[in-house]
Design an enzyme around this catalytic site. Structure first.
Site, PDB file in Angstrom:
ATOM      1  N   GLN A   1      -8.812  -1.240 -12.761  1.00 25.17           N
ATOM      2  CA  GLN A   1      -8.825  -1.076 -14.130  1.00 25.17           C
ATOM      3  C   GLN A   1      -7.503  -0.264 -14.295  1.00 25.17           C
ATOM      4  O   GLN A   1      -6.899   0.157 -13.336  1.00 25.17           O
ATOM      5  CB  GLN A   1      -9.842  -0.201 -14.592  1.00 25.17           C
ATOM      6  CG  GLN A   1     -10.053   0.015 -16.139  1.00 25.17           C
ATOM      7  CD  GLN A   1     -10.167  -1.012 -16.840  1.00 25.17           C
ATOM      8  OE1 GLN A   1      -9.061  -1.743 -17.005  1.00 25.17           O
ATOM      9  NE2 GLN A   1     -11.032  -1.344 -17.420  1.00 25.17           N
TER      10      GLN A   1
ATOM     11  N   GLU B   1      -2.109 -10.544 -15.164  1.00 33.97           N
ATOM     12  CA  GLU B   1      -3.172 -11.186 -15.858  1.00 33.97           C
ATOM     13  C   GLU B   1      -2.785 -11.645 -17.098  1.00 33.97           C
ATOM     14  O   GLU B   1      -2.043 -10.865 -18.029  1.00 33.97           O
ATOM     15  CB  GLU B   1      -4.074 -10.165 -15.869  1.00 33.97           C
ATOM     16  CG  GLU B   1      -5.544 -10.419 -16.828  1.00 33.97           C
ATOM     17  CD  GLU B   1      -6.577  -9.388 -16.760  1.00 33.97           C
ATOM     18  OE1 GLU B   1      -6.921  -8.904 -15.773  1.00 33.97           O
ATOM     19  OE2 GLU B   1      -6.809  -8.917 -17.814  1.00 33.97           O
TER      20      GLU B   1
ATOM     21  N   LYS C   1     -21.148  -4.671  -3.645  1.00 35.14           N
ATOM     22  CA  LYS C   1     -20.406  -5.708  -4.286  1.00 35.14           C
ATOM     23  C   LYS C   1     -19.422  -6.216  -3.065  1.00 35.14           C
ATOM     24  O   LYS C   1     -19.453  -7.459  -2.876  1.00 35.14           O
ATOM     25  CB  LYS C   1     -19.479  -5.141  -5.570  1.00 35.14           C
ATOM     26  CG  LYS C   1     -18.763  -6.075  -6.182  1.00 35.14           C
ATOM     27  CD  LYS C   1     -18.720  -5.857  -7.737  1.00 35.14           C
ATOM     28  CE  LYS C   1     -17.411  -4.861  -7.828  1.00 35.14           C
ATOM     29  NZ  LYS C   1     -17.231  -4.484  -9.394  1.00 35.14           N
TER      30      LYS C   1
ATOM     31  N   HIS D   1     -16.749   3.787 -13.801  1.00 30.65           N
ATOM     32  CA  HIS D   1     -16.823   2.901 -14.646  1.00 30.65           C
ATOM     33  C   HIS D   1     -17.428   3.412 -15.621  1.00 30.65           C
ATOM     34  O   HIS D   1     -18.149   4.542 -15.310  1.00 30.65           O
ATOM     35  CB  HIS D   1     -17.638   1.800 -14.150  1.00 30.65           C
ATOM     36  CG  HIS D   1     -18.111   0.796 -15.178  1.00 30.65           C
ATOM     37  ND1 HIS D   1     -19.107   0.858 -15.947  1.00 30.65           N
ATOM     38  CD2 HIS D   1     -17.804  -0.287 -15.528  1.00 30.65           C
ATOM     39  CE1 HIS D   1     -19.401  -0.183 -16.755  1.00 30.65           C
ATOM     40  NE2 HIS D   1     -18.428  -0.848 -16.530  1.00 30.65           N
TER      41      HIS D   1
HETATM   42  P1  FAD Z   1     -20.412  -3.981 -12.013  1.00 29.11           P
HETATM   43  O1  FAD Z   1     -19.552  -4.018 -10.653  1.00 29.11           O
HETATM   44  O2  FAD Z   1     -21.500  -4.714 -12.045  1.00 29.11           O
HETATM   45  O3  FAD Z   1     -20.632  -2.489 -12.392  1.00 29.11           O
HETATM   46  C1  FAD Z   1     -21.110  -1.982 -13.848  1.00 29.11           C
HETATM   47  C2  FAD Z   1     -21.641  -0.855 -13.865  1.00 29.11           C
HETATM   48  O4  FAD Z   1     -22.933  -1.042 -13.173  1.00 29.11           O
HETATM   49  C3  FAD Z   1     -20.972   0.243 -13.164  1.00 29.11           C
HETATM   50  O5  FAD Z   1     -21.275   1.519 -13.684  1.00 29.11           O
HETATM   51  C4  FAD Z   1     -21.728   0.189 -11.813  1.00 29.11           C
HETATM   52  O6  FAD Z   1     -21.670   1.741 -11.178  1.00 29.11           O
HETATM   53  C5  FAD Z   1     -23.129   0.044 -11.958  1.00 29.11           C
HETATM   54  N1  FAD Z   1     -23.884  -0.810 -10.833  1.00 29.11           N
HETATM   55  C6  FAD Z   1     -23.422  -1.545 -10.228  1.00 29.11           C
HETATM   56  N2  FAD Z   1     -24.309  -1.911  -9.322  1.00 29.11           N
HETATM   57  C7  FAD Z   1     -25.340  -1.390  -9.537  1.00 29.11           C
HETATM   58  C8  FAD Z   1     -26.650  -1.249  -9.021  1.00 29.11           C
HETATM   59  N3  FAD Z   1     -26.796  -1.952  -7.804  1.00 29.11           N
HETATM   60  N4  FAD Z   1     -27.654  -0.238  -9.498  1.00 29.11           N
HETATM   61  C9  FAD Z   1     -27.305   0.383 -10.587  1.00 29.11           C
HETATM   62  N5  FAD Z   1     -26.109   0.395 -11.092  1.00 29.11           N
HETATM   63  C10 FAD Z   1     -25.137  -0.539 -10.502  1.00 29.11           C
HETATM   64  N6  FAD Z   1     -14.568  -8.527 -19.061  1.00 29.11           N
HETATM   65  C11 FAD Z   1     -14.649  -9.659 -19.536  1.00 29.11           C
HETATM   66  O7  FAD Z   1     -15.571  -9.925 -20.461  1.00 29.11           O
HETATM   67  N7  FAD Z   1     -13.787 -10.719 -19.263  1.00 29.11           N
HETATM   68  C12 FAD Z   1     -12.806 -10.595 -18.211  1.00 29.11           C
HETATM   69  O8  FAD Z   1     -12.088 -11.486 -18.049  1.00 29.11           O
HETATM   70  C13 FAD Z   1     -12.636  -9.071 -17.743  1.00 29.11           C
HETATM   71  N8  FAD Z   1     -11.757  -8.981 -16.705  1.00 29.11           N
HETATM   72  C14 FAD Z   1     -11.688  -7.702 -16.101  1.00 29.11           C
HETATM   73  C15 FAD Z   1     -10.717  -7.550 -15.032  1.00 29.11           C
HETATM   74  C16 FAD Z   1     -10.679  -6.417 -14.312  1.00 29.11           C
HETATM   75  C17 FAD Z   1      -9.482  -6.188 -13.297  1.00 29.11           C
HETATM   76  C18 FAD Z   1     -11.423  -5.105 -14.811  1.00 29.11           C
HETATM   77  C19 FAD Z   1     -11.328  -3.886 -14.140  1.00 29.11           C
HETATM   78  C20 FAD Z   1     -12.549  -5.531 -15.978  1.00 29.11           C
HETATM   79  C21 FAD Z   1     -12.478  -6.682 -16.456  1.00 29.11           C
HETATM   80  N9  FAD Z   1     -13.416  -6.953 -17.535  1.00 29.11           N
HETATM   81  C22 FAD Z   1     -13.591  -8.144 -18.010  1.00 29.11           C
HETATM   82  C23 FAD Z   1     -14.434  -5.912 -17.991  1.00 29.11           C
HETATM   83  C24 FAD Z   1     -15.572  -5.876 -17.312  1.00 29.11           C
HETATM   84  O9  FAD Z   1     -16.515  -6.904 -17.269  1.00 29.11           O
HETATM   85  C25 FAD Z   1     -16.408  -4.414 -17.496  1.00 29.11           C
HETATM   86  O10 FAD Z   1     -15.660  -3.488 -17.148  1.00 29.11           O
HETATM   87  C26 FAD Z   1     -17.910  -4.584 -17.292  1.00 29.11           C
HETATM   88  O11 FAD Z   1     -18.409  -3.434 -18.138  1.00 29.11           O
HETATM   89  C27 FAD Z   1     -18.069  -4.060 -15.861  1.00 29.11           C
HETATM   90  O12 FAD Z   1     -17.850  -5.391 -14.839  1.00 29.11           O
HETATM   91  P2  FAD Z   1     -18.017  -5.298 -13.591  1.00 29.11           P
HETATM   92  O13 FAD Z   1     -17.665  -6.441 -12.893  1.00 29.11           O
HETATM   93  O14 FAD Z   1     -16.950  -4.082 -13.010  1.00 29.11           O
HETATM   94  O15 FAD Z   1     -19.425  -4.603 -13.375  1.00 29.11           O
END
Ligand code: FAD
Length: 291
Positions: free
Chosen positions: A173, A17, A162, A146
Site C-alpha cells: 500500500q 499501476e 496468503k 490493513h
Molecule cells: P486480505 O489479504 O484478505 O486482507 C483483508 C483483511 O482481512 C486484513 O485486515 C487481514 O488482516 C484480514 N485477514 C486476512 N486473512 C484473514 C483470516 N484468515 N482471518 C481473519 N482475518 C483475515 N481494490 C480493488 O477493488 N481493486 C484493485 O485493483 C485494488 N488494487 C490494490 C492494489 C494494492 C497494491 C493494494 C495494497 C490494494 C489494492 N486494492 C484494490 C484494495 C484492496 O482490495 C483492499 O485493501 C481490501 O480491503 C483488502 O484486500 P487484500 O487483498 O489485502 O485482503
C-alpha cells in the site's frame, strides 16, 4: 513472462499501476499514456480491477492492449469478495485466453448490502488460482497495517497465510514514511515471509489526492507532507514539483536501504511517471548492473 523471473534477474524491479478507462469511455483514451509509459520501459504495469466494486472491469481488455500493442508485461488485479467462484473463474479464463501470466489476487473492499462471496480473504483466492492455473500470483501488503485488522502483528500473521498459499511477490500500500516501511519489512521478514516486496509510492501531486485516495487508505501523513500540502495546495504547478521531489527523495532513500522494488501509483499520469523515472532510473540501472 512471469514476474517472478524479473525478481530473479534484477536487484530492483520497477513498475507502475494504472486504472482502465470507465466502461462507457473509449479505451483509446489511455493510448497516449501507454505510448509515453512504453518509452520509460517499466518492468511491468499493473492494472486495477473493479475499483469501487463494479464487476464491469476492463482489466483484461487493457491487459491485452498493454501486452500486445505496447510490449509491456501486465499484472492484472483480480478481486473476489463481491464475486462468486464462477465469476472469478470466468475472469481468470479471460486473462488466460489473452496470455496474461501474472495476477494480483485481492480480497477487494466490502460493499454494503452485497451478498457474501465464496471467498472471504485474498488468501483463499490465491489458493484457488494456484490450484487451477499455472500463473504467478502477487498479493497486497500494508506497511501501516490493513485498516480492518486489530494490529499489525495480526495483519502480518494473516499475510503469512496468503504467502504460504502461493504468493510470489507482494506490492505494498502507499506510504509516505520510509522509516515505518523499513521497520515493517523487518517484522515481515521475522515472520518468515521471504518473497520479494515492492514499495508502493504515490507521488502527491494534486490537492484532490489528499482528500481522495490518500484519506481512503488511511496513510499516515508525516509533518513534511502536511507542510508541503499547506504551502502549495492552492498552487498546482508548485505542488506538482514538490510532489515529484518528495517521491524522488523517498525512492532514493528506499533504494539506499536495499528494497526489492518500487511500484509507482501514477494515477494514469505519464508526465509524473516520466519525471520521477528520469530522476531515479540511473540509480536503478546501476543497482541492476545495467551501466
Ligand atoms: P486480505 O489479504 O484478505 O486482507 C483483508 C483483511 O482481512 C486484513 O485486515 C487481514 O488482516 C484480514 N485477514 C486476512 N486473512 C484473514 C483470516 N484468515 N482471518 C481473519 N482475518 C483475515 N481494490 C480493488 O477493488 N481493486 C484493485 O485493483 C485494488 N488494487 C490494490 C492494489 C494494492 C497494491 C493494494 C495494497 C490494494 C489494492 N486494492 C484494490 C484494495 C484492496 O482490495 C483492499 O485493501 C481490501 O480491503 C483488502 O484486500 P487484500 O487483498 O489485502 O485482503
Amino acid at each position: 513472462m512471469k514476474i517472478s523471473n524479473l525478481f530473479q534477474q534484477k536487484k530492483v524491479v520497477y513498475s507502475f499501476e494504472i486504472f482502465p478507462p470507465k466502461v462507457n469511455d473509449d479505451i483509446s483514451k489511455i493510448y497516449d499514456t501507454l505510448t509515453q509509459l512504453k518509452d520509460i520501459r517499466p518492468d511491468y504495469i499493473s492494472i486495477t480491477y473493479s475499483a469501487g466494486g463494479s464487476k464491469n472491469s476492463r482489466t483484461a481488455e487493457l491487459a491485452k492492449i498493454v501486452k500486445d500493442n505496447y510490449g509491456i508485461e501486465p499484472l492484472a488485479h483480480l478481486t473476489c469478495i463481491n464475486s462468486t467462484k464462477q465469476e472469478v473463474g470466468k475472469a481468470l479464463q479471460d486473462l488466460v485466453d489473452i496470455g496474461v501470466e501474472n495476477v494480483l489476487a485481492l480480497r477487494g473492499d466490502r460493499i454494503e448490502g452485497q451478498v457474501r462471496s465464496d471467498f472471504a480473504y485474498a488468501s483463499e483466492l490465491v489458493k484457488y488460482i494456484k490450484s487451477v492455473r499455472d500463473m504467478d500470483v502477487a498479493g497486497a501488503c500494508y506497511p501501516e497495517g490493513h485498516p480492518e485488522s486489530a494490529n499489525i502483528v495480526e495483519d502480518i500473521r494473516h499475510m503469512k497465510i496468503k504467502v504460504d498459499n502461493g504468493v510470489s511477490h507482494l506490492n505494498s500500500q502507499l506510504f509516505f514514511d520510509n522509516d515505518d516501511y523499513l521497520k515493517y519489512l523487518d517484522m515481515v521478514r521475522l515472520a518468515g515471509i521471504d518473497v520479494p516486496i515492492q514499495a508502493g509510492i504515490m507521488p502527491l501531486v494534486k490537492a484532490s489526492q489528499l482528500n481522495g485516495i490518500v484519506k481512503m487508505t488511511g496513510a499516515k501523513l508525516p509533518s513534511k507532507i502536511s507542510r508541503m500540502y499547506n504551502k502549495f495546495a492552492d498552487d498546482p504547478d508548485s505542488l506538482m514539483e514538490a510532489g515529484i521531489a518528495y517521491a524522488t527523495d523517498q525512492i532514493v532513500d528506499l533504494l539506499s536501504s536495499g528494497v526489492d522494488g518500487i511500484h509507482l501509483y501514477i494515477m494514469n499520469n505519464a508526465y509524473v511517471a516520466r519525471r520521477i523515472t528520469q530522476n531515479v532510473q540511473p540509480l536503478i540501472d546501476k543497482l541492476n548492473g545495467a551501466r
